[in-house]
Design an enzyme around this catalytic site. Structure first.
Site, PDB file in Angstrom:
ATOM      1  N   HIS A   1       0.857  -1.194   0.000  1.00 27.08           N
ATOM      2  CA  HIS A   1       0.000   0.000   0.000  1.00 27.08           C
ATOM      3  C   HIS A   1       0.888   1.238   0.000  1.00 27.08           C
ATOM      4  CE1 HIS A   1       0.929  -0.541   4.260  1.00 27.08           C
ATOM      5  NE2 HIS A   1       0.494   0.677   4.501  1.00 27.08           N
TER       6      HIS A   1
ATOM      7  N   ASP B   1       0.167  -4.040   6.931  1.00 26.36           N
ATOM      8  CA  ASP B   1      -0.809  -3.290   7.711  1.00 26.36           C
ATOM      9  C   ASP B   1      -2.248  -3.745   7.502  1.00 26.36           C
ATOM     10  OD1 ASP B   1       1.615  -2.060   7.898  1.00 26.36           O
ATOM     11  OD2 ASP B   1       0.850  -0.023   7.687  1.00 26.36           O
TER      12      ASP B   1
ATOM     13  N   HIS C   1       7.494  -4.724  11.897  1.00 24.05           N
ATOM     14  CA  HIS C   1       6.713  -3.486  11.808  1.00 24.05           C
ATOM     15  C   HIS C   1       6.301  -3.031  13.212  1.00 24.05           C
ATOM     16  CE1 HIS C   1       3.433  -0.722  10.585  1.00 24.05           C
ATOM     17  NE2 HIS C   1       4.094  -0.635   9.438  1.00 24.05           N
TER      18      HIS C   1
ATOM     19  N   HIS D   1       1.263   3.982   2.090  1.00 22.38           N
ATOM     20  CA  HIS D   1       1.728   4.769   3.228  1.00 22.38           C
ATOM     21  C   HIS D   1       3.248   4.859   3.129  1.00 22.38           C
ATOM     22  CE1 HIS D   1      -2.096   4.190   5.861  1.00 22.38           C
ATOM     23  NE2 HIS D   1      -2.116   5.335   5.213  1.00 22.38           N
TER      24      HIS D   1
ATOM     25  N   ASP E   1       5.927   4.703   4.950  1.00 27.63           N
ATOM     26  CA  ASP E   1       6.898   3.764   5.506  1.00 27.63           C
ATOM     27  C   ASP E   1       6.984   2.471   4.713  1.00 27.63           C
ATOM     28  OD1 ASP E   1       4.252   3.526   6.587  1.00 27.63           O
ATOM     29  OD2 ASP E   1       4.970   2.147   8.125  1.00 27.63           O
ATOM     30  N   HIS E   2       6.103   2.301   3.719  1.00 27.87           N
ATOM     31  CA  HIS E   2       6.114   1.101   2.880  1.00 27.87           C
ATOM     32  C   HIS E   2       6.530   1.378   1.438  1.00 27.87           C
ATOM     33  CE1 HIS E   2       4.034  -1.519   5.865  1.00 27.87           C
ATOM     34  NE2 HIS E   2       3.645  -0.339   6.305  1.00 27.87           N
TER      35      HIS E   2
ATOM     36  N   HIS F   1      -7.242  -2.147   5.930  1.00 26.60           N
ATOM     37  CA  HIS F   1      -6.452  -1.003   6.363  1.00 26.60           C
ATOM     38  C   HIS F   1      -7.166   0.261   5.882  1.00 26.60           C
ATOM     39  CE1 HIS F   1      -2.839   0.528   8.110  1.00 26.60           C
ATOM     40  NE2 HIS F   1      -2.398   1.110   7.008  1.00 26.60           N
TER      41      HIS F   1
END
Length: 306
Positions: free
Chosen positions: A63, A208, A266, A65, A67-68, A141
């Site tokens: 996805h 997530d 994570h 976000h 941090d990914h 999520h």
């Protein structure tokens, strides 16, 4: 070096810490190299881990976000800087195509590598090949997110004592495997007589999400499950609010899905004792638990029945 192993590049969640880089996971699977969720700093983590850009054959983003995915620009540009000769497939939620386009063209560079975009539009098989089958399932999520599952087809394991008993040796072993039967003397030896079933191996990557059917489906029968465990059970309310799992919930998924080795990762920066995650997951899962750390290597367990 194992032909099938996970190289952990980063284990933080929203904010990195002094000892935890943003997300990043490289799966070496025979001749394939799958890079999952490259967060900020992944290019440098690959250098520390001794993994060259040329080892990457697929990029899989769950996805969008930060941090990914904020490591995508560096990875894409490194592929060209190193003149990686083979095409690299890129899988990501199709709903985030605009974000991927921005990441891919984040700055000026001389594009020499071939990045073949293959957006994920729904659940099911998204790629096949010598590695097996790569599947995607929806997770729960706040933004659209997909988890990934890599499945090797079932095969057969040759039994040396049976081969010797029936007089099959040398190149004839390969012929028997390819053709399913071989004439030896006055009889036909079948593959079933000199081999045993060999279950294919399975890897699952679940980031997530809240508890959902997709997470259990991805984890089903996995030899190695990499799964987020952002919170501890004491903060289960926060986990549900923000669309995440606790370590105990990750353990429940592993237990109910028949997972062999569970890799927790994570982690929220609010926690300072990694072993608390192991204890929390162990409340639900009595199997092999690995609390991931940056630059750790985790092997895929040996095949079942060996």
């Amino acid at each position: 070096m194992s032909a099938r192993e996970l190289v952990v590049l980063g284990t933080a969640s929203q904010a990195p810490a002094r000892d935890r880089n943003h997300n990043g996971y490289f799966l070496r699977w025979d001749t394939e190299g799958l890079l999952f969720d490259p967060g900020e700093g992944t290019q440098r983590q690959l250098l520390f881990a001794g993994v060259p850009a040329s080892a990457i054959t697929r990029l899989c983003v769950t996805h969008f976000h930060g941090d990914h995915c904020l490591g995508v620009p560096g990875i894409v540009q490194r592929l060209s800087l190193d003149a990686v000769a083979h095409p690299v497939a890129a899988h990501y939620p199709a709903s985030g195509a605009e974000y991927f386009a921005r990441l891919r063209r984040a700055s000026v560079f001389h594009e020499r590598a071939t990045l073949a975009e293959a957006p994920v539009t729904g659940e099911g098989t998204i790629a096949t090949g010598g590695f097996g089958e790569l599947r995607a399932r929806r997770l729960d999520h706040p933004v659209e997110s997909f988890g990934y599952q890599l499945t090797e087809p079932d095969g057969r394991r040759m039994l040396p004592d049976r081969l010797a008993r029936f007089g099959v040796h040398g190149p004839d072993v390969g012929r028997l495997q390819r053709e399913g039967g071989l004439r030896v003397g006055d009889r036909t030896v079948t593959l079933a007589e000199v081999s045993a079933p060999r279950p294919g191996q399975r890897f699952a990557f679940v980031m997530d999400t809240r508890l959902c059917d997709g997470a259990f489906a991805l984890a089903e029968g996995a030899d190695l499950l990499v799964i987020e465990s952002t919170f501890l059970s004491a903060d289960a309310g926060l986990a549900a609010e923000y669309g995440h799992l606790t370590a105990a919930q990750a353990g429940r998924i592993a237990a109910e899905s028949g997972v062999r080795r569970l890799v927790l990762t994570h982690f929220s920066q609010r926690y300072t004792e990694p072993e608390e995650f192991r204890a929390d997951a162990a409340r639900e899962f009595g199997g092999d638990i690995v609390v991931a750390a940056d630059l750790m290597r985790v092997s895929v367990p040996r095949r079942r029945g060996r």
